[in-house]
Design a protein around this motif. Structure first.
Motif, short mmCIF file in Angstrom:
data_model
loop_
_atom_site.label_atom_id
_atom_site.label_comp_id
_atom_site.label_asym_id
_atom_site.label_seq_id
_atom_site.Cartn_x
_atom_site.Cartn_y
_atom_site.Cartn_z
N VAL A 1 0.83 -1.21 0.00
CA VAL A 1 0.00 0.00 0.00
C VAL A 1 0.86 1.26 0.00
O VAL A 1 1.74 1.42 0.85
CB VAL A 1 -0.94 0.03 1.22
N GLY B 1 0.59 5.79 -0.90
CA GLY B 1 -0.37 6.89 -0.88
C GLY B 1 0.15 8.05 -0.08
O GLY B 1 1.18 7.96 0.58
N LYS C 1 -2.55 5.74 4.24
CA LYS C 1 -1.99 4.40 3.95
C LYS C 1 -1.78 3.60 5.23
O LYS C 1 -1.99 2.38 5.25
CB LYS C 1 -0.71 4.49 3.13
N THR D 1 -5.26 2.37 6.21
CA THR D 1 -5.71 1.31 5.31
C THR D 1 -5.01 -0.01 5.63
O THR D 1 -5.64 -1.07 5.67
CB THR D 1 -5.43 1.71 3.85
N CYS D 2 -3.70 0.07 5.89
CA CYS D 2 -2.97 -1.14 6.27
C CYS D 2 -3.47 -1.70 7.59
O CYS D 2 -3.60 -2.92 7.76
CB CYS D 2 -1.48 -0.83 6.37
N GLU E 1 3.34 -1.17 4.36
CA GLU E 1 3.09 0.23 4.06
C GLU E 1 4.35 0.83 3.47
O GLU E 1 5.44 0.73 4.06
CB GLU E 1 2.71 1.00 5.33
N THR F 1 -3.77 4.85 -1.73
CA THR F 1 -4.72 5.66 -0.98
C THR F 1 -4.80 7.07 -1.57
O THR F 1 -4.21 7.35 -2.61
CB THR F 1 -4.32 5.73 0.50
N LYS G 1 3.98 7.03 -6.85
CA LYS G 1 3.16 6.07 -6.11
C LYS G 1 2.82 4.85 -6.97
O LYS G 1 2.82 3.71 -6.50
CB LYS G 1 1.86 6.73 -5.63
N THR H 1 -7.46 1.65 -6.00
CA THR H 1 -7.25 3.00 -5.50
C THR H 1 -8.60 3.54 -5.05
O THR H 1 -9.61 2.83 -5.06
CB THR H 1 -6.59 3.91 -6.55
N ASN I 1 -10.70 4.99 3.69
CA ASN I 1 -9.64 4.02 3.93
C ASN I 1 -10.20 2.63 4.21
O ASN I 1 -9.66 1.62 3.75
CB ASN I 1 -8.78 4.48 5.12
#
Length: 572
Positions: free
Chosen positions: A74, A76, A80, A83-84, A172, A194, A215, A227, A275
Motif C-alpha cells: 500500500v 499513498g 496508507k 488502510t494497512c 506500508e 490511498t 506512487k 485505489t 480508507n
C-alpha cells in the motif's frame, strides 16, 4: 542458542549487548545525514538502491523466503497507515496469521512490526535484530556498506515475517513508492493506492501527476491494483501506468456504514470510511487470489452487494492506530497528590499527527466534531485502565457538563520543511466555522531528534536550551492569523519554569477569546514554551484546583510531537 520462527540465530550476545538501548544506538548509527532530493538520475539511483537491498537479502538468505510472502502493498499520501491497519485487522479476524509493517513509529521502533495485531516482543525483536545486524556487519565492504536506517528496518521486516511464518504480510510504503525500499517485492498479491496529495514535493515532484507517478511505481505485472477516488490529474497517471502493465485498476467505494450492522469504525473520522472501503477491497482481492474467497461468501472481488462477513465487521470495528484521531483523558488522580478527584478539572488530549494541508483539514474536522460531541475515545489497545480505555467505542461523556467551562488549546509544532501558512490558517478556519475557537496556542519543540532512534524507556532530555527560533516563527504566524497583525511579544527562550508562565486564568480565561481585538500591546493568544515536560506540567496546573474547567488540547502538526506527548503521558 534460542529458536524463533523455526530458525536458529547466532546469539546476539556475541555481537553486542543484549540491552534494548544498545540496539537503539546501533540503529541510530544508520541514520543518514544526506538530504533527500529529487534527482534527474532517479532511474540509476533506483537500480542501485534496490540492488543493494537484494544483496542484503541474499546475505540474510531471504531471497527465496520473501517470494513466498503473500503481500498486500500500500502506497499513498493520506491514509496508507490506516488502510494497512484496517486490512491487518480484517484478515486477522478472518483467522490468518498477520504481519504488519508500518512507519514511522511514535514511541518505540517495535511499533513498526505487528504480529497478529501486537507489537513484536522485545525479546523477539532483539533476536531478529542482532541476527540481521551481525550477518550484515560481517559482510560489509567498501562497495557494500551497512544499509541506511529505513532499508535496514525494511530488510528486518522481511526477516521477521518470513521467520514468523505469517499468512499475510501487509507492507506500508515508507515514502513514494517507485524508489521505496519495500518495492523490492516483485509479485505481491494485490496493491493499493490511498488518497494522493501534495507532500514531500522535494523528493516526489511538484505536481500531483509527478507524485502519482511515484506512487504508481508499486504496480506490478499480473497484480491487481486498487485505489480510491482521486483528482483527475492523479487518476489519469494511475490509469496510464496500469494500462502499460495491462493490469486492472479498480476504484474502491467508501465504506457504507450500514454494512457494519450498528458497529462503529475503530479509527475515528469520516475520512476513515474511504480508507476502510479500500481495505475491504484489498482484503476481498487477497482472499480471492489466495483461494479463500468462497470461505467467506464472496463470489468475485468486485462483488458490490451489501454483504460483509462478520469477520470483516469485527476487524473494521476493532482496528487501532496510535496518534491518529486519538483521544486520551489525562489521569490526574494518578499524577497528583492525594486521592480527591473533585478538586481537578478535566484535561483531555486530542492527538493527530497531521502534517500536510490535506491531513490538517481532516484533523480540523475531526477535532471540531469530537469537541462538539464531547466524546472520549481511546484507540490504543495497549493502554492500561488508568487511561480509561473505552475499548474504541464512541462514548458520550457521562459527567454533568452544565457547570463545565470548556477551553480549547492548541499544542503545535511542525518540521521546518513545512510551511505553517499552509497548515495553521485552515485549521483555525475549519474549527471556527464549526464553533470551535482556540483560546490559546502553545508552540513547543519536539523532544525526539532526527539523529537518534529512541525507545519507550529512553531518558527524557533535561536540557531545555534548544534553539526556539522556529517556534517563535510559528508564533508570529499564529498571531497574524488570529489578530491580522503581528503581536508585540518578547522572545524569551529562558522561560523553562512552569512557575514563570502566565497564570492559567490570565492565559486561558474567558476574557481572551479567539479573534478578539488586542486589548494591550503585550497581549498575545499564544506562547512559546521551551520543552514538552514544561508544557504538560503547566496544563496540569491549569486544571488543578478548578473542577469547573475542561481543557481540550489538540496536539498536531507532527507525528514526532504526537509520539513525544504520548511517551510523556504514559510515564505519568
Amino acid at each position: 542458542m534460542e529458536q524463533y520462527g523455526g530458525e536458529q540465530f547466532q546469539s546476539y550476545n556475541t555481537c553486542f549487548s543484549s540491552s534494548y538501548e544498545a540496539a537503539m544506538e546501533a540503529l541510530s548509527s544508520l541514520i543518514s545525514r544526506k538530504r533527500r532530493v529529487r534527482s534527474n538520475n532517479d532511474g540509476k539511483y533506483n537500480d542501485e538502491k534496490l540492488n543493494f537491498i537484494l544483496k542484503y537479502l541474499k546475505i540474510l538468505n531471504l531471497e527465496e523466503p520473501i517470494t513466498a510472502l503473500k503481500v498486500i502493498h500500500v502506497a499513498g499520501t493520506k491514509g496508507k497507515g490506516s488502510t494497512c491497519t484496517f486490512s491487518e485487522a480484517i484478515l486477522r479476524e478472518c483467522g490468518f496469521r498477520t504481519g504488519l509493517f508500518t512507519s514511522p513509529h511514535l514511541i518505540d521502533v517495535r511499533e513498526r512490526y505487528r504480529i497478529n495485531g501486537l507489537d513484536i516482543s522485545e525479546d523477539k525483536f532483539l533476536q531478529y535484530f542482532w541476527g540481521c545486524w551481525c550477518k550484515l556487519k560481517e559482510n560489509v565492504t567498501e562497495d557494500l556498506p551497512m544499509p541506511p536506517l529505513f532499508q535496514f528496518l525494511t530488510v528486518l521486516a522481511f526477516k521477521i515475517f518470513t521467520s514468523e511464518k505469517v499468512d499475510v504480510a501487509i507492507l506500508e510504503v515508507g515514502l513514494g513508492g517507485r524508489l521505496d525500499s519495500t518495492n523490492v517485492v516483485k509479485e505481491p498479491i494485490v496493491c493499493g493506492i490511498t488518497s494522493l496529495g501534495m507532500d514531500h514535493m522535494e523528493i516526489l515532484g511538484n505536481t500531483l501527476g509527478q507524485i502519482a507517478s511515484e506512487k504508481a511505481g508499486i504496480f506490478k505485472p499480473r497484480v491487481p491494483a486498487f485505489t480510491v477516488i482521486q483528482a483527475s490529474e492523479a487518476m489519469d497517471v494511475l490509469q496510464k501506468r496500469a494500462s502499460e502493465l495491462m493490469i486492472p485498476l479498480h476504484v474502491a467505494s467508501s465504506l457504507d456504514l450500514n454494512k457494519l450492522g450498528g458497529l462503529k469504525l475503530g479509527l475515528a473520522g469520516d475520512h476513515q470510511l474511504i480508507n476502510a472501503g479500500l481495505a475491504v477491497s484489498l482484503c476481498k482481492c487477497w482472499l480471492e487470489r489466495t483461494g479463500h474467497s468462497e470461505d467467506f461468501g464472496f463470489t468475485t472481488v468486485n462483488d458490490q452487494s451489501n454483504y460483509l462477513p462478520e469477520a470483516f465487521r469485527r476487524g473494521l470495528s476493532t482496528a487501532c492506530l496510535s496518534g491518529r484521531a486519538q483521544i486520551f483523558r489525562y489521569p490526574l488522580v494518578q499524577s497528583c497528590e492525594g486521592n480527591e478527584n473533585s478538586s481537578f478539572g478535566d484535561l483531555i488530549f486530542y492527538l493527530d499527527g497531521a502534517h500536510s494541508p490535506e491531513s490538517m483539514e481532516v484533523c480540523a474536522r475531526w477535532f471540531a466534531r469530537a469537541v462538539r460531541e464531547d466524546i472520549y475515545l481511546c484507540n490504543d489497545g495497549n493502554v492500561d485502565c488508568s487511561w480509561q480505555n473505552l475499548n474504541n467505542q464512541h462514548e458520550p461523556n457521562n459527567l454533568d457538563k452544565s457547570h463545565k467551562i470548556s477551553k480549547q488549546v492548541l499544542l503545535f509544532n511542525c518540521m521546518e520543511v513545512r510551511d505553517p501558512q499552509l497548515l495553521l490558517p485552515q485549521l483555525v478556519r475549519i474549527c471556527a466555522a464549526q464553533g470551535v475557537l482556540f483560546s490559546k496556542a502553545l508552540l513547543v519543540p519536539s523532544l525526539s531528534t532526527y539523529s537518534k532512534v529512541d525507545s519507550a524507556m529512553s531518558a527524557i532530555p533535561s536540557d531545555v536550551t534548544k534553539d526556539l527560533s522556529w517556534q517563535f516563527r510559528l508564533q508570529k504566524t499564529w498571531e497574524r492569523i488570529i489578530h491580522g497583525t503581528d503581536a508585540n511579544f518578547e522572545e524569551n527562550p529562558k522561560l523553562s519554569d512552569p512557575e514563570l508562565l502566565p497564570p492559567s486564568y490570565d492565559f486561558i480565561g474567558e476574557d481572551h477569546p479567539l479573534n478578539c481585538n488586542l486589548r494591550s500591546s503585550n497581549l498575545t493568544s499564544s506562547a512559546v514554551i521551551p520543552s514538552l515536560p514544561v508544557a504538560l506540567e503547566w496544563l496540569r496546573k491549569c486544571v488543578k484546583g478548578d473542577p469547573n474547567l475542561r481543557l481540550q488540547v489538540l496536539v498536531t502538526g507532527s507525528l514526532h510531537l504526537v509520539g513525544d506527548v504520548l511517551k510523556l503521558l504514559r510515564r505519568r
